[in-house]
Design an enzyme around this catalytic site. Structure first.
Site, PDB file in Angstrom:
ATOM      1  N   HIS A 240      38.746 -10.507 -22.049  1.00  0.00           N
ATOM      2  CA  HIS A 240      37.445 -10.884 -21.310  1.00  0.00           C
ATOM      3  C   HIS A 240      36.320  -9.761 -21.824  1.00  0.00           C
ATOM      4  O   HIS A 240      36.095  -8.982 -21.188  1.00  0.00           O
ATOM      5  CB  HIS A 240      37.865 -10.873 -19.709  1.00  0.00           C
ATOM      6  CG  HIS A 240      38.620 -11.746 -19.079  1.00  0.00           C
ATOM      7  ND1 HIS A 240      40.014 -11.850 -19.004  1.00  0.00           N
ATOM      8  CD2 HIS A 240      38.205 -13.212 -19.018  1.00  0.00           C
ATOM      9  CE1 HIS A 240      40.322 -13.048 -18.453  1.00  0.00           C
ATOM     10  NE2 HIS A 240      39.234 -13.828 -18.476  1.00  0.00           N
ATOM     11  N   ASN A 241      35.915 -10.278 -22.823  1.00  0.00           N
ATOM     12  CA  ASN A 241      34.695  -9.580 -23.435  1.00  0.00           C
ATOM     13  C   ASN A 241      33.661 -10.596 -23.964  1.00  0.00           C
ATOM     14  O   ASN A 241      33.722 -11.638 -23.744  1.00  0.00           O
ATOM     15  CB  ASN A 241      35.050  -8.488 -24.607  1.00  0.00           C
ATOM     16  CG  ASN A 241      35.997  -9.333 -25.385  1.00  0.00           C
ATOM     17  OD1 ASN A 241      35.669 -10.647 -25.800  1.00  0.00           O
ATOM     18  ND2 ASN A 241      36.948  -8.680 -26.106  1.00  0.00           N
ATOM     19  N   PHE A 242      32.530  -9.956 -24.690  1.00  0.00           N
ATOM     20  CA  PHE A 242      31.547 -10.707 -24.917  1.00  0.00           C
ATOM     21  C   PHE A 242      31.812 -11.751 -26.100  1.00  0.00           C
ATOM     22  O   PHE A 242      31.244 -12.838 -26.100  1.00  0.00           O
ATOM     23  CB  PHE A 242      30.637 -10.006 -25.667  1.00  0.00           C
ATOM     24  CG  PHE A 242      29.210 -10.400 -25.955  1.00  0.00           C
ATOM     25  CD1 PHE A 242      28.363 -11.056 -25.107  1.00  0.00           C
ATOM     26  CD2 PHE A 242      28.707 -10.782 -27.179  1.00  0.00           C
ATOM     27  CE1 PHE A 242      26.975 -11.724 -24.933  1.00  0.00           C
ATOM     28  CE2 PHE A 242      27.306 -11.409 -27.516  1.00  0.00           C
ATOM     29  CZ  PHE A 242      26.627 -12.062 -26.311  1.00  0.00           C
ATOM     30  N   ARG A 243      32.897 -11.733 -26.798  1.00  0.00           N
ATOM     31  CA  ARG A 243      33.388 -12.811 -27.780  1.00  0.00           C
ATOM     32  C   ARG A 243      34.209 -13.921 -26.818  1.00  0.00           C
ATOM     33  O   ARG A 243      33.429 -15.093 -27.230  1.00  0.00           O
ATOM     34  CB  ARG A 243      34.716 -11.995 -28.575  1.00  0.00           C
ATOM     35  CG  ARG A 243      35.345 -13.093 -29.306  1.00  0.00           C
ATOM     36  CD  ARG A 243      36.184 -12.529 -30.293  1.00  0.00           C
ATOM     37  NE  ARG A 243      35.712 -12.018 -31.401  1.00  0.00           N
ATOM     38  CZ  ARG A 243      35.628 -10.441 -31.424  1.00  0.00           C
ATOM     39  NH1 ARG A 243      36.335  -9.776 -30.752  1.00  0.00           N
ATOM     40  NH2 ARG A 243      35.117  -9.840 -32.695  1.00  0.00           N
ATOM     41  N   HIS A 276      29.299 -15.980 -17.484  1.00  0.00           N
ATOM     42  CA  HIS A 276      30.390 -16.332 -16.333  1.00  0.00           C
ATOM     43  C   HIS A 276      31.288 -15.250 -15.994  1.00  0.00           C
ATOM     44  O   HIS A 276      31.948 -15.219 -15.071  1.00  0.00           O
ATOM     45  CB  HIS A 276      31.070 -17.809 -16.631  1.00  0.00           C
ATOM     46  CG  HIS A 276      32.203 -17.708 -17.459  1.00  0.00           C
ATOM     47  ND1 HIS A 276      32.297 -17.417 -18.911  1.00  0.00           N
ATOM     48  CD2 HIS A 276      33.548 -17.747 -17.208  1.00  0.00           C
ATOM     49  CE1 HIS A 276      33.382 -17.192 -19.594  1.00  0.00           C
ATOM     50  NE2 HIS A 276      34.224 -17.332 -18.654  1.00  0.00           N
ATOM     51  N   ASP A 277      31.573 -14.300 -17.202  1.00  0.00           N
ATOM     52  CA  ASP A 277      32.429 -13.247 -16.782  1.00  0.00           C
ATOM     53  C   ASP A 277      31.970 -11.975 -16.877  1.00  0.00           C
ATOM     54  O   ASP A 277      32.528 -10.893 -17.229  1.00  0.00           O
ATOM     55  CB  ASP A 277      33.752 -13.292 -17.816  1.00  0.00           C
ATOM     56  CG  ASP A 277      34.896 -14.468 -17.470  1.00  0.00           C
ATOM     57  OD1 ASP A 277      35.002 -14.432 -16.105  1.00  0.00           O
ATOM     58  OD2 ASP A 277      35.301 -14.788 -18.211  1.00  0.00           O
ATOM     59  N   ASP A 380      36.101 -22.744 -20.268  1.00  0.00           N
ATOM     60  CA  ASP A 380      36.642 -21.627 -19.987  1.00  0.00           C
ATOM     61  C   ASP A 380      38.120 -21.788 -20.357  1.00  0.00           C
ATOM     62  O   ASP A 380      38.732 -20.608 -20.653  1.00  0.00           O
ATOM     63  CB  ASP A 380      36.361 -21.304 -18.438  1.00  0.00           C
ATOM     64  CG  ASP A 380      36.766 -19.942 -18.280  1.00  0.00           C
ATOM     65  OD1 ASP A 380      36.759 -19.140 -19.005  1.00  0.00           O
ATOM     66  OD2 ASP A 380      37.020 -19.824 -16.881  1.00  0.00           O
ATOM     67  N   GLN A 452      52.124 -19.533 -23.419  1.00  0.00           N
ATOM     68  CA  GLN A 452      51.363 -20.916 -23.822  1.00  0.00           C
ATOM     69  C   GLN A 452      52.120 -21.952 -23.109  1.00  0.00           C
ATOM     70  O   GLN A 452      51.201 -22.753 -22.499  1.00  0.00           O
ATOM     71  CB  GLN A 452      51.285 -20.958 -25.171  1.00  0.00           C
ATOM     72  CG  GLN A 452      50.315 -19.903 -25.853  1.00  0.00           C
ATOM     73  CD  GLN A 452      48.922 -19.847 -25.412  1.00  0.00           C
ATOM     74  OE1 GLN A 452      48.345 -20.937 -25.741  1.00  0.00           O
ATOM     75  NE2 GLN A 452      48.553 -18.852 -24.477  1.00  0.00           N
TER      76      GLN A 452
HETATM   77 ZN   LIG Z   1      36.295 -16.954 -18.851  1.00  0.00          ZN
END
Ligand SMILES: [Zn+2]
EC number: 3.1.4.-
Length: 492
Positions: A240-243, A276-277, A380, A452
Site C-alpha cells: 500500500h504505497n504510491f505505486r 484512495h489509500d 482496486d 491467490q
Molecule cells: Zn487500494
C-alpha cells in the site's frame, strides 16, 4: 536514516558546538543555503527511492529563524511532507534543546528503522492525548487535518520556489511517449519504475485528463500536488504505497475509457483512485480496531477508508479546491453526493458482498454512484486481472505485507516482548534488476498460490464475472482472472 540539515550560515560558537553534538546522533550532516534549497534536497532524496526517504529515521532541520515562514516550518512539513519525520529547530534554541534531543533521538531513530515498531507507532500512538513524538503517526496527521487554515496551508514561498519540472527531468528516461506507451495498456508494469517515474506517469495522465475536463493546473502546481501526495503515502510499505495508488489510477482510467464518456467524471474518478489509500499504514481495519487505535475510535467503521477520504479531501482543499467543489456538485438533484468521497469509501472490502449482490440484482448499471463505485472497486482489486507476470509481482508484495501484519499482531499482543523486525531488503527483482518470474516467486514464497486462490475464489471471480456480464467489452478481465487461477492451481 537520519539527517542533520543546517540551513544557512552558523556564526555563534555555541551553535557550532551544539550542531557537532547533534551530528553525532544522526547518520549524516547536510548543509543547504536556504529554505528553498532544503525543499529541493528533501524532494530529490525522496524521489531517488533510496534509504534517504525520511521515514527510516528522524531528521533535524536547524535554521536561522527570524521570518514568519521559518516559524511555521513544522506546520509546513506536516502539510507538504506529511509522512516525513522532520523536526525544525531555530539556531538560537539549538543549545537549549540539545540535551533533550540527544536523549530522545537515538531511541526514535531505532524505532523508525524497525518496520514493525514503526507501524505500531503510526497506528496506535497518541491515544492518551499527548502527541509530542517526532515520528509520524496517524493521530498527528488527523490533528493537522483538523486544524483551521493557517499561513502554513497557503503555499509557502520556499515550496513555491521549487522547480518541480526540473526535479523530474533527469529521472525520466525516454520522455513522455515512453510513459504513454506504458500507461496505455492493461499490461501496465509499474514494478520496474522508480518513485520519480511513478510521479511522472501520474503527471502526464492527470495533465491530460484535467485539460480534457477544462480544469487544468499549471505544470508546477500539478507536480506540487503529486509530490505532496507521494509524500503522504508510506514509501516503506510493501504494497500500500504510491505505486499501488498509480496502478489503481491507471486501471480506473483504462476501465473508464470503455464505459464513461463524461471527461469530468473520468478525471474525478481517476483522482479518487490515486488518493484512495493516502496515509495507508500497511495493515488493516481489524488490527486498528482490535488494539484500540485512536483512528478506529474516531471513525468506528470503514476506519481506513474514512481516514483516506478525509486526508485526501484536505489535500484537495488546500491545493486543488476547484476539483473538490466539482466533486460535490456533480449530480444535479443529488446534493449529498460527492464522487471522490463516496468512491473512496466504496473501496472498503467489508462492503464487497453488497456490491456483488447489487451487480446480480441490477440488469443495467445506469446510476452514476453505483457505476463509479464499481469501477474503482474493480481497479482496486485489479491485480488478479493483469497478465500473469505482473499479477504475480503484486501477489508477492501483498504476501510480504500480510506477513508484516502477522508480526505486528504478535508484537501488539505480547507488548514489548513481541518480535520486531529491521527493514528488510526483500525485492521482486534479481541482483541484475530483472523482475522475478512467477515460478521464481513461488519458489521463494510457496504460500503465494494459496493466497491467490483464496482471494480469487472469495472475492474476485464472482465480482468480475458479474461486472463483465454488464460490460462485455471488458471480458478480458475475467479471462485473465481465470487463466491466472489456472496457473496458481497448478502450483498448489
Ligand atoms: Zn487500494
Amino acid at each position: 536514516m537520519s539527517t542533520l540539515f543546517v540551513v544557512g550560515e552558523v556564526e555563534r560558537a555555541e551553535v557550532t558546538r551544539a550542531l557537532d553534538a547533534l551530528a553525532g546522533v544522526c547518520d549524516r550532516r547536510v548543509q543547504v543555503a536556504d529554505l528553498p534549497g532544503l525543499f529541493v534536497r528533501l524532494y530529490s532524496d525522496r524521489l531517488a527511492g533510496s534509504r534517504w526517504n525520511y521515514e527510516e529515521g528522524v531528521s533535524v532541520v536547524v535554521h536561522a529563524g527570524g521570518s514568519a515562514e521559518s516559524r511555521e516550518l513544522d506546520a509546513t512539513f506536516r502539510a507538504f511532507l506529511p509522512v516525513f519525520n522532520l523536526v525544525a529547530l531555530e539556531q538560537r534554541a539549538a543549545a537549549a534543546r540539545l540535551p533533550e534531543l540527544l536523549r530522545e533521538l537515538p531511541a526514535q531513530n531505532a524505532a523508525c528503522r524497525d518496520r514493525i515498531r514503526r507501524m505500531a507507532h503510526w497506528m496506535y500512538y497518541g491515544g492518551s492525548g499527548s502527541c509530542s513524538s517526532r515520528v509520524y503517526s496517524i493521530v498527528r496527521q488527523l490533528r493537522a487535518t483538523g486544524e483551521p487554515r493557517s499561513a502554513a496551508r497557503a503555499i509557502p514561498s520556499a515550496v513555491e520556489a521549487v522547480d518541480f519540472v526540473s526535479l523530474l527531468a533527469g529521472a525520466t528516461r525516454g520522455g513522455e511517449p515512453r510513459y504513454w506507451r506504458l500507461l496505455s495498456t492493461w499490461g501496465f508494469q509499474p514494478h520496474s519504475l522508480g518513485a520519480a517515474e511513478l510521479v511522472y506517469c501520474a503527471f502526464v495522465l492527470l495533465r491530460k485528463l484535467s485539460a480534457d475536463a477544462g480544469v487544468g493546473l499549471s505544470d508546477n502546481r500539478l507536480l506540487l500536488f503529486l509530490f505532496t501526495l507521494e509524500a503522504s503515502y508510506h514509501q516503506v510499505n510493501k504494497f500500500h504505497n504510491f505505486r499501488h495508488a498509480v496502478d489503481v489510477m491507471q486501471a480506473t482510467w483504462r476501465l473508464c475509457e470503455n464505459i464513461i464518456d463524461d471527461r469530468l467524471q473520468v478525471l474525478l474518478l481517476s483522482m479518487a483512485a490515486i488518493g484512495h489509500d493516502i496515509g495507508h499504514p500497511g495493515s488493516n481495519n481489524m488490527l486498528l480496531t482490535k488494539f484500540g487505535a485512536p483512528v478506529a475510535t474516531a471513525y468506528g467503521e470503514s476506519v481506513l477508508e474514512n481516514m483516506h477520504k478525509d486526508f485526501f479531501q484536505q489535500l484537495l482543499k488546500s491545493q486543488w479546491p476547484q476539483l473538490l467543489g466539482l466533486s460535490q456538485s456533480l449530480c444535479k438533484g443529488e446534493s449529498q453526493y460527492n464522487l471522490i468521497a463516496e468512491t473512496i469509501l466504496a473501496t472498503d472490502m467489508a462492503l464487497h458482498a453488497e456490491y456483488v449482490d447489487k451487480l446480480k440484482e441490477n440488469h443495467r448499471i445506469d446510476n452514476l454512484k453505483m457505476l463509479t463505485s464499481l469501477i474503482i472497486k474493480a481497479a482496486d482489486i485489479s491485480n488478479v486481472t493483469r497478465p500473469l507476470a505482473i499479477s504475480a509481482q503484486w501477489a508477492y508484495l501483498i504476501t510480504l505485507e500480510f506477513r508484516d501484519c502477522s508480526l505486528l499482531e504478535e508484537y501488539q499482543a505480547k507488548g514489548d516482548g513481541g518480535q520486531s523486525a529491521p527493514q528488510d531488503e526483500e525485492s521482486g527483482h534479481t541482483n541484475s534488476g530483472r523482475l522475478l518470474s512467477p515460478d521464481e516467486l513461488v519458489d521463494k514464497y510457496p504460500c503465494i498460490p494459496g493466497g491467490q486462490i483464496f482471494f480469487i475464489d472469495t472475492f474476485a471471480e464472482q465480482f468480475f464475472k458479474e461486472f463483465c456480464q454488464k460490460f462485455p467489452e471488458l471480458n478480458f478481465l475475467i479471462d485473465n482472472v481465470q487463466s491466472n487461477k489456472k496457473f496458481w492451481l497448478e502450483k498448489l
